[in-house]
Design an enzyme around this catalytic site. Structure first.
Site, PDB file in Angstrom:
ATOM      1  N   GLY A  12       0.809  -1.211   0.000  1.00 16.74           N
ATOM      2  CA  GLY A  12       0.000   0.000   0.000  1.00 16.74           C
ATOM      3  C   GLY A  12       0.841   1.259   0.000  1.00 16.74           C
ATOM      4  O   GLY A  12       0.506   2.241   0.672  1.00 16.74           O
ATOM      5  N   SER A  14       1.750   3.269  -2.661  1.00 11.79           N
ATOM      6  CA  SER A  14       1.624   4.193  -3.785  1.00 11.79           C
ATOM      7  C   SER A  14       1.195   5.581  -3.327  1.00 11.79           C
ATOM      8  O   SER A  14       1.331   6.555  -4.065  1.00 11.79           O
ATOM      9  CB  SER A  14       0.618   3.666  -4.812  1.00 11.79           C
ATOM     10  OG  SER A  14      -0.653   3.462  -4.211  1.00 11.79           O
ATOM     11  N   ARG A  15       0.699   5.685  -2.091  1.00 16.52           N
ATOM     12  CA  ARG A  15       0.247   6.982  -1.572  1.00 16.52           C
ATOM     13  C   ARG A  15       0.164   6.917  -0.054  1.00 16.52           C
ATOM     14  O   ARG A  15       0.347   5.874   0.554  1.00 16.52           O
ATOM     15  CB  ARG A  15      -1.122   7.353  -2.147  1.00 16.52           C
ATOM     16  CG  ARG A  15      -2.250   6.407  -1.732  1.00 16.52           C
ATOM     17  CD  ARG A  15      -3.587   6.826  -2.325  1.00 16.52           C
ATOM     18  NE  ARG A  15      -3.550   6.693  -3.773  1.00 16.52           N
ATOM     19  CZ  ARG A  15      -3.897   5.577  -4.421  1.00 16.52           C
ATOM     20  NH1 ARG A  15      -4.315   4.512  -3.750  1.00 16.52           N
ATOM     21  NH2 ARG A  15      -3.838   5.502  -5.725  1.00 16.52           N
ATOM     22  N   GLY A  16      -0.141   8.035   0.554  1.00 19.31           N
ATOM     23  CA  GLY A  16      -0.446   8.100   1.979  1.00 19.31           C
ATOM     24  C   GLY A  16       0.686   7.689   2.894  1.00 19.31           C
ATOM     25  O   GLY A  16       1.866   7.935   2.619  1.00 19.31           O
ATOM     26  N   ILE A  17       0.325   7.065   4.022  1.00 13.10           N
ATOM     27  CA  ILE A  17       1.309   6.661   5.021  1.00 13.10           C
ATOM     28  C   ILE A  17       2.293   5.673   4.421  1.00 13.10           C
ATOM     29  O   ILE A  17       3.497   5.733   4.697  1.00 13.10           O
ATOM     30  CB  ILE A  17       0.606   6.041   6.245  1.00 13.10           C
ATOM     31  CG1 ILE A  17      -0.305   7.064   6.919  1.00 13.10           C
ATOM     32  CG2 ILE A  17       1.637   5.526   7.243  1.00 13.10           C
ATOM     33  CD1 ILE A  17      -1.135   6.486   8.055  1.00 13.10           C
ATOM     34  N   GLY A  18       1.814   4.753   3.594  1.00 13.97           N
ATOM     35  CA  GLY A  18       2.685   3.755   2.988  1.00 13.97           C
ATOM     36  C   GLY A  18       3.777   4.387   2.144  1.00 13.97           C
ATOM     37  O   GLY A  18       4.946   3.994   2.210  1.00 13.97           O
ATOM     38  N   TYR A 174     -13.697  -2.668  10.578  1.00 15.18           N
ATOM     39  CA  TYR A 174     -12.361  -2.095  10.664  1.00 15.18           C
ATOM     40  C   TYR A 174     -11.737  -2.356  12.034  1.00 15.18           C
ATOM     41  O   TYR A 174     -10.594  -2.819  12.141  1.00 15.18           O
ATOM     42  CB  TYR A 174     -12.421  -0.591  10.388  1.00 15.18           C
ATOM     43  CG  TYR A 174     -11.064   0.080  10.389  1.00 15.18           C
ATOM     44  CD1 TYR A 174     -10.139  -0.185   9.384  1.00 15.18           C
ATOM     45  CD2 TYR A 174     -10.709   0.978  11.393  1.00 15.18           C
ATOM     46  CE1 TYR A 174      -8.895   0.431   9.377  1.00 15.18           C
ATOM     47  CE2 TYR A 174      -9.465   1.600  11.401  1.00 15.18           C
ATOM     48  CZ  TYR A 174      -8.566   1.320  10.385  1.00 15.18           C
ATOM     49  OH  TYR A 174      -7.338   1.918  10.387  1.00 15.18           O
ATOM     50  N   LYS A 178      -8.400  -4.801  12.871  1.00 19.25           N
ATOM     51  CA  LYS A 178      -7.167  -4.291  13.464  1.00 19.25           C
ATOM     52  C   LYS A 178      -6.869  -4.959  14.808  1.00 19.25           C
ATOM     53  O   LYS A 178      -5.698  -5.206  15.142  1.00 19.25           O
ATOM     54  CB  LYS A 178      -7.242  -2.772  13.621  1.00 19.25           C
ATOM     55  CG  LYS A 178      -7.198  -2.025  12.298  1.00 19.25           C
ATOM     56  CD  LYS A 178      -5.941  -2.355  11.498  1.00 19.25           C
ATOM     57  CE  LYS A 178      -5.810  -1.524  10.246  1.00 19.25           C
ATOM     58  NZ  LYS A 178      -4.598  -1.846   9.460  1.00 19.25           N
TER      59      LYS A 178
END
Length: 262
Positions: A12, A14-18, A174, A178
């Site tokens: 994950g 490609s964007r954001g936190i990742g 969600y 988690k």
């Protein structure tokens, strides 16, 4: 360059936190596998695996963009194979790919439930299962599973107390996914410790402002949200651990950064 010579896989990313974590690992010296589905830009989801890889290479690092659908076991296995072909090792796995929902339980369909469980929990299991034997053979490694305050909190913190809006309940799918990731991490740290593999959970203390979160919660008050900086610093630290260091821990990024002055 604490991770010089190491190979890190970030799902994950490609964007954001990742993406932020992939760049941070590259700055720390790691060769980074940018694993995600996004090969083309989308209006509500900017960023691609190629764009992240290009930014890493612009920093002077090495990156391998690999299209990976974490809902598919064969896609994860193929990504692992490409990583070994390119770099010959996997020292770090960051299971970051995730999806959330705030829909009430009575409005949540089985299809939505399965989607969240597949991406947040099942994919984490598959990734660990695919990489752990490689780390055993190598003599050690580090797995970082990304969680959320939702694992132990039924209310969302994405709305501030003075926003004039009711605090929303966290989506059950969600939160459950988690919480399960955290239990899986705890168990894996005990099982894999004998092979010098560290397995830790990392979660943010506050919501992290990303493109995906903004698209998902356009009604939120972003004034109290965090940048990805602490998540990046904590990820780099955890990536450098093995079973002789920190393992089996549920770490909050902001607290780790403050305690260790990262």
């Amino acid at each position: 360059m604490p991770l010089s010579g190491k190979v890190a896989v970030v799902t994950g990313s490609s964007r954001g936190i990742g993406k932020a974590m992939a760049l941070g690992l590259a700055r720390a010296g790691a060769c980074v596998v940018v694993a995600a589905r996004s090969e083309e830009e989308r209006e509500q989801a900017p960023g691609t695996i190629y764009a992240t890889a290009a930014e890493i290479e612009a920093l002077g690092g090495r990156a391998l963009p690999v299209r990976c659908n974490v809902r598919e076991e064969e896609s994860i296995k193929a990504m692992v194979g490409e990583t070994l072909d390119a770099f010959g090792a996997i020292d770090v796995l960051v299971n970051n790919a995730g999806i959330g929902t705030y829909r009430p339980f009575l409005e949540t369909t089985l299809r939505e439930w399965d989607l969240v469980m597949d991406i947040n929990l099942r994919a984490t299991y598959i990734g660990c299962r695919a990489v752990a034997p490689i780390m055993v053979e190598q003599g050690g490694g580090s797995i970082v599973n990304i969680s959320s305050h939702a694992a132990g909190n039924i209310f969302s913190s994405t709305l501030s107390a003075d926003s004039g809006q009711d605090i929303a309940m966290m989506g059950q799918a969600y939160g459950v996914s988690k919480a399960a990731v955290e239990r899986l991490t705890w168990g894996l740290s005990a099982e894999l410790g004998q092979f010098n593999i560290a397995v830790n959970v990392l979660r943010p203390l506050r919501p992290v402002l990303t493109e995906g979160f903004q698209a998902q919660r356009p009604d939120a008050d972003y004034s109290t949200w965090a940048s990805p900086d602490d998540m990046v610093k904590a990820t780099v630290f955890l990536a450098g651990q093995d079973a002789s260091g920190l393992t089996g821990s549920n770490v909050t990024a902001e607290e780790l950064v403050r305690r260790l002055r990262l």
